[in-house]
Enzyme design. Structure first.
Site, PDB file in Angstrom:
ATOM      1  NE  ARG A 106      -4.383  -2.202   1.919  1.00 48.53           N
ATOM      2  CZ  ARG A 106      -4.806  -2.390   2.635  1.00 48.53           C
ATOM      3  NH1 ARG A 106      -3.684  -2.498   3.047  1.00 48.53           N
ATOM      4  NH2 ARG A 106      -5.407  -3.871   2.605  1.00 48.53           N
ATOM      5  CE  LYS A 128      -1.290  14.023 -15.478  1.00 52.97           C
ATOM      6  NZ  LYS A 128      -1.473  14.018 -16.519  1.00 52.97           N
ATOM      7  CD  GLU A 170       7.885  16.923 -23.050  1.00 50.42           C
ATOM      8  OE1 GLU A 170       7.149  17.871 -22.881  1.00 50.42           O
ATOM      9  OE2 GLU A 170       7.604  15.740 -23.276  1.00 50.42           O
ATOM     10  CE  LYS A 208       5.416  18.082 -14.274  1.00 51.21           C
ATOM     11  NZ  LYS A 208       5.144  16.499 -15.006  1.00 51.21           N
ATOM     12  CD  GLU A 218      -3.217  16.635 -16.450  1.00 54.36           C
ATOM     13  OE1 GLU A 218      -2.459  15.916 -16.658  1.00 54.36           O
ATOM     14  OE2 GLU A 218      -4.163  16.316 -18.039  1.00 54.36           O
ATOM     15  NE  ARG A 222       0.657  17.809 -13.544  1.00 58.90           N
ATOM     16  CZ  ARG A 222       1.117  16.653 -13.233  1.00 58.90           C
ATOM     17  NH1 ARG A 222       0.664  17.067 -11.549  1.00 58.90           N
ATOM     18  NH2 ARG A 222       2.141  15.193 -13.495  1.00 58.90           N
ATOM     19  CG  ASN A 226      -1.260  16.948 -21.608  1.00 64.02           C
ATOM     20  OD1 ASN A 226      -0.616  16.173 -21.639  1.00 64.02           O
ATOM     21  ND2 ASN A 226      -2.156  17.494 -20.947  1.00 64.02           N
ATOM     22  CG  HIS A 229       1.988  15.755 -25.119  1.00 68.97           C
ATOM     23  ND1 HIS A 229       2.495  16.911 -25.142  1.00 68.97           N
ATOM     24  CD2 HIS A 229       2.530  14.744 -23.751  1.00 68.97           C
ATOM     25  CE1 HIS A 229       3.854  17.474 -24.137  1.00 68.97           C
ATOM     26  NE2 HIS A 229       3.513  15.497 -23.849  1.00 68.97           N
ATOM     27  CG  HIS A 233      -0.703  11.541 -26.567  1.00 71.45           C
ATOM     28  ND1 HIS A 233      -1.233  11.855 -25.690  1.00 71.45           N
ATOM     29  CD2 HIS A 233       0.743  11.478 -26.159  1.00 71.45           C
ATOM     30  CE1 HIS A 233      -0.267  12.153 -24.582  1.00 71.45           C
ATOM     31  NE2 HIS A 233       0.720  11.732 -24.803  1.00 71.45           N
ATOM     32  CG  HIS A 246       6.788  12.011 -25.324  1.00 66.61           C
ATOM     33  ND1 HIS A 246       4.964  11.501 -25.693  1.00 66.61           N
ATOM     34  CD2 HIS A 246       7.077  12.661 -24.480  1.00 66.61           C
ATOM     35  CE1 HIS A 246       4.660  12.369 -25.321  1.00 66.61           C
ATOM     36  NE2 HIS A 246       5.510  13.599 -24.513  1.00 66.61           N
TER      37      HIS A 246
HETATM   38  N1  LIG Z   1       5.210  10.889 -15.754  1.00 71.63           N
HETATM   39  C1  LIG Z   1       5.188  12.074 -16.372  1.00 71.63           C
HETATM   40  O1  LIG Z   1       4.213  12.996 -15.627  1.00 71.63           O
HETATM   41  C2  LIG Z   1       5.494  11.887 -17.455  1.00 71.63           C
HETATM   42  C3  LIG Z   1       5.699  12.723 -18.270  1.00 71.63           C
HETATM   43  C4  LIG Z   1       6.239  13.160 -19.410  1.00 71.63           C
HETATM   44  C5  LIG Z   1       6.733  11.812 -19.824  1.00 71.63           C
HETATM   45  N2  LIG Z   1       6.484  10.336 -18.970  1.00 71.63           N
HETATM   46  C6  LIG Z   1       7.010   9.308 -19.830  1.00 71.63           C
HETATM   47  O2  LIG Z   1       8.546   9.441 -19.414  1.00 71.63           O
HETATM   48  C7  LIG Z   1       8.453   8.275 -20.874  1.00 71.63           C
HETATM   49  C8  LIG Z   1       9.685   8.881 -21.468  1.00 71.63           C
HETATM   50  O3  LIG Z   1      11.314   8.877 -20.796  1.00 71.63           O
HETATM   51  P1  LIG Z   1      12.227   9.406 -21.143  1.00 71.63           P
HETATM   52  O4  LIG Z   1      12.003   9.921 -22.412  1.00 71.63           O
HETATM   53  O5  LIG Z   1      12.912   9.450 -20.523  1.00 71.63           O
HETATM   54  O6  LIG Z   1      12.425   7.857 -22.116  1.00 71.63           O
HETATM   55  P2  LIG Z   1      13.529   6.610 -22.082  1.00 71.63           P
HETATM   56  O7  LIG Z   1      12.514   6.353 -20.171  1.00 71.63           O
HETATM   57  O8  LIG Z   1      12.905   5.470 -22.276  1.00 71.63           O
HETATM   58  O9  LIG Z   1      15.003   7.218 -21.686  1.00 71.63           O
HETATM   59  C9  LIG Z   1      15.069   7.415 -23.217  1.00 71.63           C
HETATM   60  C10 LIG Z   1      16.602   6.689 -23.304  1.00 71.63           C
HETATM   61  O10 LIG Z   1      17.526   6.567 -23.118  1.00 71.63           O
HETATM   62  C11 LIG Z   1      18.069   6.140 -22.176  1.00 71.63           C
HETATM   63  N3  LIG Z   1      18.804   6.890 -21.123  1.00 71.63           N
HETATM   64  C12 LIG Z   1      18.061   6.970 -19.738  1.00 71.63           C
HETATM   65  N4  LIG Z   1      19.259   7.807 -19.052  1.00 71.63           N
HETATM   66  C13 LIG Z   1      20.712   7.669 -19.874  1.00 71.63           C
HETATM   67  C14 LIG Z   1      22.053   8.604 -20.211  1.00 71.63           C
HETATM   68  N5  LIG Z   1      21.923   9.250 -18.600  1.00 71.63           N
HETATM   69  N6  LIG Z   1      22.912   7.861 -20.639  1.00 71.63           N
HETATM   70  C15 LIG Z   1      22.525   6.962 -22.314  1.00 71.63           C
HETATM   71  N7  LIG Z   1      20.845   6.937 -21.745  1.00 71.63           N
HETATM   72  C16 LIG Z   1      20.519   6.904 -21.652  1.00 71.63           C
HETATM   73  C17 LIG Z   1      17.207   4.820 -21.265  1.00 71.63           C
HETATM   74  O11 LIG Z   1      17.770   3.715 -21.501  1.00 71.63           O
HETATM   75  C18 LIG Z   1      16.151   4.549 -23.216  1.00 71.63           C
HETATM   76  O12 LIG Z   1      16.978   4.235 -24.283  1.00 71.63           O
HETATM   77  C19 LIG Z   1       7.612   7.934 -21.475  1.00 71.63           C
HETATM   78  O13 LIG Z   1       7.582   6.658 -20.850  1.00 71.63           O
HETATM   79  C20 LIG Z   1       6.747   9.018 -20.739  1.00 71.63           C
HETATM   80  O14 LIG Z   1       5.015   8.185 -20.628  1.00 71.63           O
HETATM   81  C21 LIG Z   1       6.424  10.588 -17.944  1.00 71.63           C
HETATM   82 ZN   LIG Z   2       5.433  15.004 -23.024  1.00 70.00          ZN
END
Ligand SMILES: NC(=O)c1ccc[n+]([C@@H]2O[C@H](COP(=O)([O-])OP(=O)(O)OC[C@H]3O[C@@H](n4cnc5c(N)ncnc54)[C@H](O)[C@@H]3O)[C@@H](O)[C@H]2O)c1
Ligand SMILES: [Zn+2]
Length: 341
Positions: A106, A128, A170, A208, A218, A222, A226, A229, A233, A246
């Site tokens: 939990r 999130k 972003e 942020k 949201e 917030r 998007n 987005h 998406h 992304h």
């Molecule tokens: N929670 C939220 O509010 C929120 C907001 C925006 C995006 N997201 C989510 O975040 C995700 C995208 O995140 P991301 O862009 O970080 O992608 P990711 O976590 O897939 O990382 C991108 C790539 O970079 C690699 N990597 C990470 N750190 C590294 C480093 N220091 N050196 C070399 N390689 C490295 C990873 O292994 C991966 O291959 C999506 O799933 C999206 O839905 C969430």
């Molecule tokens: Zn985004």
């Protein structure tokens, strides 16, 4: 070390400090990041017992199987309510660890140590968390803020250029919606200068943090996060989540939103061009070909944010402010999409 304090946790900027925990710790990362950065984290952390697990790398592993892997490890190592999870990685790892920590017994605390630019400025802040399933992205999850976030630009040195640019998308999103001065600063900024990069990350996180503080769940502003987005998406999905990162899809999505904003006289031609130039400056894509605008239009309704069959568009209102439109006529949207055919 700079710090932003939110009511329930803090975001720390600067070199990762020495950290400790009086209890068991489970570090969750992926195989790629472990090879690059796990030793640094281990050398900065002390705890009664420290365990690590490496998940597979990729958005396609942001699913229940990986959550089970995390929970299995947590039970195998007899973690309890005094234990701590640590997310070492990008948004994929961060979102999954936040979710797993939120449901294990939990809920136990977790730390975010984001290692991508995108996760440093966006996903690690705001609480999130979640995973994908076959119905779509991030459809299962929790609002579950971390105990703390540590943002150290050291990790970004190993980040591939494309991933870096995706994070910049972003940042530009936040500048366009919330802060004209920041937008102007970005137009001049050289992100290869570490001090400038640090300042930009700090400013983006400040935006942020302010937004989520005002509207954690949201219900209002917030939603502005998007921007780009709603279109982005669909572009991600049409590219089977492999053609575009992304942030790249969001870049194209911002251009589409701006095309709509231009038609509604919310931005000028000059502002449209300034945003496009800024995206191009950071090597982000701004061109896209829509094959079937009717199909693209119907994809709007797959988004979980299209409540009551209303599609919500976040549009810039000049640079530095935004409006939310959820009652735009289909003809106008098709006309906008037609500009990309
Ligand atoms: N929670 C939220 O509010 C929120 C907001 C925006 C995006 N997201 C989510 O975040 C995700 C995208 O995140 P991301 O862009 O970080 O992608 P990711 O976590 O897939 O990382 C991108 C790539 O970079 C690699 N990597 C990470 N750190 C590294 C480093 N220091 N050196 C070399 N390689 C490295 C990873 O292994 C991966 O291959 C999506 O799933 C999206 O839905 C969430
Ligand atoms: Zn985004």
């Amino acid at each position: 070390m700079d710090c932003i304090h939110l009511p329930t946790y803090s975001i720390h900027f600067g070199e990762l400090p020495k950290l400790s925990h009086d209890g068991k710790v489970l570090i969750i990362t992926n195989s790629k990041i472990a090879g690059l950065h796990l030793n640094k984290l281990l050398s900065h952390f002390s705890a009664n017992e420290i365990y690590c697990i490496c998940l597979q790398d990729g958005e396609e592993y942001k699913n229940f199987n990986s959550i089970e892997t995390i929970l299995e490890a947590a039970f195998n190592h007899r973690l309890n309510r005094n234990s701590l999870m640590i997310a070492l990685g990008g948004g994929v790892i961060g979102d999954m660890v936040g979710f797993a920590a939120g449901i294990f017994m939990r809920g136990i605390p977790y730390l975010q140590i984001p290692t991508t630019l995108l996760s440093q400025v966006d996903s690690s802040v705001g609480g999130k968390t979640g995973i994908n399933n076959r119905f779509g992205k991030n459809l299962i999850g929790l609002f579950n803020p971390p105990k703390a976030v540590y943002i150290d630009t050291y990790f970004l040195q190993t980040l591939p250029n494309r991933e870096f640019s995706a994070g910049v998308a972003e940042i530009i999103k936040m500048a366009v919606c919330f802060d004209r001065d920041f937008f102007t600063f970005l137009q001049e900024a050289n992100l290869e200068d570490t001090n400038i990069l640090k300042e930009i990350i700090y400013r983006a996180v400040s935006i942020k943090a302010k937004v989520v503080l005002e509207d954690e769940r949201e219900k209002g502003i917030r939603a502005a996060l998007n921007y780009g987005h709603t279109f982005g998406h669909i572009i991600e999905r049409l590219g089977n989540f492999s053609e575009f990162l992304h942030g790249e899809a969001v870049s194209i999505g911002m251009i589409m939103a701006n095309t709509l904003a231009l038609k509604l006289n919310l931005i000028s031609n000059e502002e449209f061009t300034n945003i496009k130039n800024l995206l191009n400056k950071f090597h982000l894509p701004t061109h896209y070909k829509i094959n079937n605008k009717e199909a693209f239009y119907s994809d709007f309704f797959l988004d979980k944010k299209s409540l009551d069959h209303k599609i919500k568009f976040i549009l810039p209102n000049k640079i530095g402010a935004f409006v939310i439109k959820d009652n735009l006529p289909k003809e106008l949207l098709l006309e906008t999409l037609a500009s990309f055919e």
